[in-house]
Design a protein around this motif. Structure first.
Motif, PDB file in Angstrom:
ATOM      1  N   LEU A   1       2.285   6.099  -4.553  1.00  0.00           N
ATOM      2  CA  LEU A   1       2.470   7.540  -4.318  1.00  0.00           C
ATOM      3  C   LEU A   1       3.936   7.962  -4.380  1.00  0.00           C
ATOM      4  O   LEU A   1       4.243   9.161  -4.261  1.00  0.00           O
TER       5      LEU A   1
ATOM      6  N   HIS B   1      12.679  -2.490   1.993  1.00  0.00           N
ATOM      7  CA  HIS B   1      12.084  -1.222   2.432  1.00  0.00           C
ATOM      8  C   HIS B   1      12.993  -0.102   1.951  1.00  0.00           C
ATOM      9  O   HIS B   1      14.219  -0.159   2.187  1.00  0.00           O
ATOM     10  N   ILE B   2      12.408   0.879   1.324  1.00  0.00           N
ATOM     11  CA  ILE B   2      13.192   1.995   0.785  1.00  0.00           C
ATOM     12  C   ILE B   2      13.857   2.776   1.917  1.00  0.00           C
ATOM     13  O   ILE B   2      15.034   3.118   1.860  1.00  0.00           O
ATOM     14  N   SER B   3      13.066   3.052   2.948  1.00  0.00           N
ATOM     15  CA  SER B   3      13.584   3.821   4.082  1.00  0.00           C
ATOM     16  C   SER B   3      14.208   2.882   5.110  1.00  0.00           C
ATOM     17  O   SER B   3      13.956   1.659   5.091  1.00  0.00           O
TER      18      SER B   3
ATOM     19  N   ASN C   1       8.212  -5.407  -1.338  1.00  0.00           N
ATOM     20  CA  ASN C   1       8.131  -4.283  -0.416  1.00  0.00           C
ATOM     21  C   ASN C   1       6.686  -4.289   0.082  1.00  0.00           C
ATOM     22  O   ASN C   1       5.778  -3.840  -0.627  1.00  0.00           O
TER      23      ASN C   1
ATOM     24  N   GLY D   1       5.272  -2.594   2.238  1.00  0.00           N
ATOM     25  CA  GLY D   1       4.760  -1.339   2.791  1.00  0.00           C
ATOM     26  C   GLY D   1       4.351  -1.581   4.233  1.00  0.00           C
ATOM     27  O   GLY D   1       4.927  -2.422   4.939  1.00  0.00           O
ATOM     28  N   ALA D   2       3.321  -0.892   4.689  1.00  0.00           N
ATOM     29  CA  ALA D   2       2.905  -0.994   6.092  1.00  0.00           C
ATOM     30  C   ALA D   2       2.363  -2.380   6.440  1.00  0.00           C
ATOM     31  O   ALA D   2       2.365  -2.765   7.621  1.00  0.00           O
TER      32      ALA D   2
ATOM     33  N   ARG E   1       4.890  12.453  -3.163  1.00  0.00           N
ATOM     34  CA  ARG E   1       4.866  13.079  -1.837  1.00  0.00           C
ATOM     35  C   ARG E   1       6.007  12.508  -1.005  1.00  0.00           C
ATOM     36  O   ARG E   1       6.573  11.475  -1.337  1.00  0.00           O
ATOM     37  N   GLU E   2       6.320  13.164   0.101  1.00  0.00           N
ATOM     38  CA  GLU E   2       7.337  12.719   1.058  1.00  0.00           C
ATOM     39  C   GLU E   2       8.682  12.354   0.418  1.00  0.00           C
ATOM     40  O   GLU E   2       9.268  11.311   0.746  1.00  0.00           O
TER      41      GLU E   2
ATOM     42  N   HIS F   1       4.374  -4.601   8.696  1.00  0.00           N
ATOM     43  CA  HIS F   1       4.347  -4.378  10.158  1.00  0.00           C
ATOM     44  C   HIS F   1       3.070  -4.924  10.801  1.00  0.00           C
ATOM     45  O   HIS F   1       3.001  -5.013  12.024  1.00  0.00           O
TER      46      HIS F   1
ATOM     47  N   TYR G   1      11.304   9.094   0.957  1.00  0.00           N
ATOM     48  CA  TYR G   1      11.309   8.028  -0.058  1.00  0.00           C
ATOM     49  C   TYR G   1      12.002   8.409  -1.364  1.00  0.00           C
ATOM     50  O   TYR G   1      12.061   7.599  -2.286  1.00  0.00           O
TER      51      TYR G   1
ATOM     52  N   ARG H   1       7.413   0.686  13.204  1.00  0.00           N
ATOM     53  CA  ARG H   1       7.984   0.216  11.919  1.00  0.00           C
ATOM     54  C   ARG H   1       9.194  -0.695  12.134  1.00  0.00           C
ATOM     55  O   ARG H   1       9.782  -1.187  11.175  1.00  0.00           O
TER      56      ARG H   1
ATOM     57  N   ILE I   1      13.709   1.523   8.186  1.00  0.00           N
ATOM     58  CA  ILE I   1      12.573   1.415   9.114  1.00  0.00           C
ATOM     59  C   ILE I   1      13.026   1.416  10.580  1.00  0.00           C
ATOM     60  O   ILE I   1      12.246   1.767  11.466  1.00  0.00           O
TER      61      ILE I   1
ATOM     62  N   PRO J   1       0.785  -1.234   0.000  1.00  0.00           N
ATOM     63  CA  PRO J   1       0.000   0.000   0.000  1.00  0.00           C
ATOM     64  C   PRO J   1       0.821   1.291   0.000  1.00  0.00           C
ATOM     65  O   PRO J   1       1.874   1.366   0.635  1.00  0.00           O
ATOM     66  N   ASN J   2       0.293   2.245  -0.727  1.00  0.00           N
ATOM     67  CA  ASN J   2       0.802   3.623  -0.827  1.00  0.00           C
ATOM     68  C   ASN J   2       2.059   3.767  -1.685  1.00  0.00           C
ATOM     69  O   ASN J   2       2.508   4.886  -1.934  1.00  0.00           O
ATOM     70  N   LEU J   3       2.621   2.653  -2.118  1.00  0.00           N
ATOM     71  CA  LEU J   3       3.845   2.763  -2.920  1.00  0.00           C
ATOM     72  C   LEU J   3       3.563   3.352  -4.304  1.00  0.00           C
ATOM     73  O   LEU J   3       4.483   3.805  -4.980  1.00  0.00           O
TER      74      LEU J   3
HETATM   75  O1  CA2 Z   1      10.422   2.212   3.434  1.00  0.00           O
HETATM   76  C1  CA2 Z   1       9.587   1.547   2.836  1.00  0.00           C
HETATM   77  O2  CA2 Z   1       9.748   1.089   1.693  1.00  0.00           O
HETATM   78  C2  CA2 Z   1       8.207   1.290   3.474  1.00  0.00           C
HETATM   79  O3  CA2 Z   1       7.837  -0.057   3.180  1.00  0.00           O
HETATM   80  C3  CA2 Z   1       7.244   2.268   2.836  1.00  0.00           C
HETATM   81  C4  CA2 Z   1       5.844   2.253   3.450  1.00  0.00           C
HETATM   82  C5  CA2 Z   1       5.916   2.357   4.975  1.00  0.00           C
HETATM   83  O4  CA2 Z   1       4.620   2.199   5.524  1.00  0.00           O
HETATM   84  C6  CA2 Z   1       6.848   1.316   5.567  1.00  0.00           C
HETATM   85  O5  CA2 Z   1       6.917   1.503   6.970  1.00  0.00           O
HETATM   86  C7  CA2 Z   1       8.250   1.434   4.988  1.00  0.00           C
HETATM   87  C8  CA2 Z   1       5.018   3.442   2.891  1.00  0.00           C
HETATM   88  C9  CA2 Z   1       4.850   3.390   1.398  1.00  0.00           C
HETATM   89  C10 CA2 Z   1       5.007   4.722   0.740  1.00  0.00           C
HETATM   90  O6  CA2 Z   1       4.104   5.665   1.291  1.00  0.00           O
HETATM   91  C11 CA2 Z   1       4.097   6.933   0.764  1.00  0.00           C
HETATM   92  C12 CA2 Z   1       3.204   7.807   1.367  1.00  0.00           C
HETATM   93  C13 CA2 Z   1       3.111   9.108   0.917  1.00  0.00           C
HETATM   94  C14 CA2 Z   1       3.916   9.533  -0.135  1.00  0.00           C
HETATM   95  C15 CA2 Z   1       4.811   8.649  -0.735  1.00  0.00           C
HETATM   96  C16 CA2 Z   1       4.891   7.335  -0.271  1.00  0.00           C
END
Ligand code: CA2
Length: 146
Positions: free
Chosen positions: A15, A100-102, A74, A76-77, A19-20, A80, A24, A111, A104, A11-13
């Motif tokens: 995006l 994980h890109i970041s 990956n 995502g959340a 953003r952020e 966790h 990322y 995380r 954690i 989820p959210n990847l």
């Molecule tokens: O670091 C990672 O790759 C994560 O898996 C990314 C997830 C996060 O929940 C994990 O803890 C670590 C989040 C996906 C990206 O979310 C975004 C939200 C807003 C803008 C851009 C990306």
């Protein structure tokens, strides 16, 4: 021998790059897919997907059984939170590499743990989008050693 590698994104990847960027980076998921395809060895076929739905992710892992040789994920959340994702990955026979890109471990405590890590042969965090290429290359190396 040719092999299929699933690269799954949670989820959210979708995006990424929108953003952020301080967490990322500025690359989009399409950029990451292109980077993986460019780095893949000639005997790897890449199936690269993203979903925001836990059930879809589970079904893709089920689909990988008997079809894909390895999974790079990956989560995502869901990494966790999802015991269901761990259980699905346990039903898959080949190597699983978690990305994980970041970093954690440098972020909020929720995380710091990942259910997926209990099944993964390797975990990469904090390497930015290069982590996908590292995960892919590790999967290929493990497949060659089989
Ligand atoms: O670091 C990672 O790759 C994560 O898996 C990314 C997830 C996060 O929940 C994990 O803890 C670590 C989040 C996906 C990206 O979310 C975004 C939200 C807003 C803008 C851009 C990306």
């Amino acid at each position: 021998m040719a092999h299929l590698i699933f690269i799954l994104n949670g989820p959210n990847l979708n995006l990424l790059g929108k953003r952020e960027p301080q967490i990322y980076g500025s690359e989009t998921l399409a950029d990451i897919e292109a980077k993986c395809r460019a780095a893949a060895s000639a005997d790897s076929e890449i199936d690269f997907r993203q979903t925001n739905h836990e059930g879809t992710l589970l079904e893709w892992v089920h689909e990988a059984r008997g079809k894909a040789a390895a999974i790079v994920i990956n989560p995502g959340a869901y990494g966790h939170t999802s015991v269901a994702l761990l259980d699905a990955l346990k039903s898959f026979d080949g190597p699983v590499l978690e990305v994980h890109i970041s970093n954690i471990h440098q972020r909020e405590s929720f995380r710091h743990t990942s259910f997926v890590s209990l099944r993964a042969e390797g975990v990469i965090a904090g390497f930015g989008t290069d982590g996908y290429v590292a995960g892919l290359q590790r999967a290929e190396k493990l497949l060659r050693a089989k």
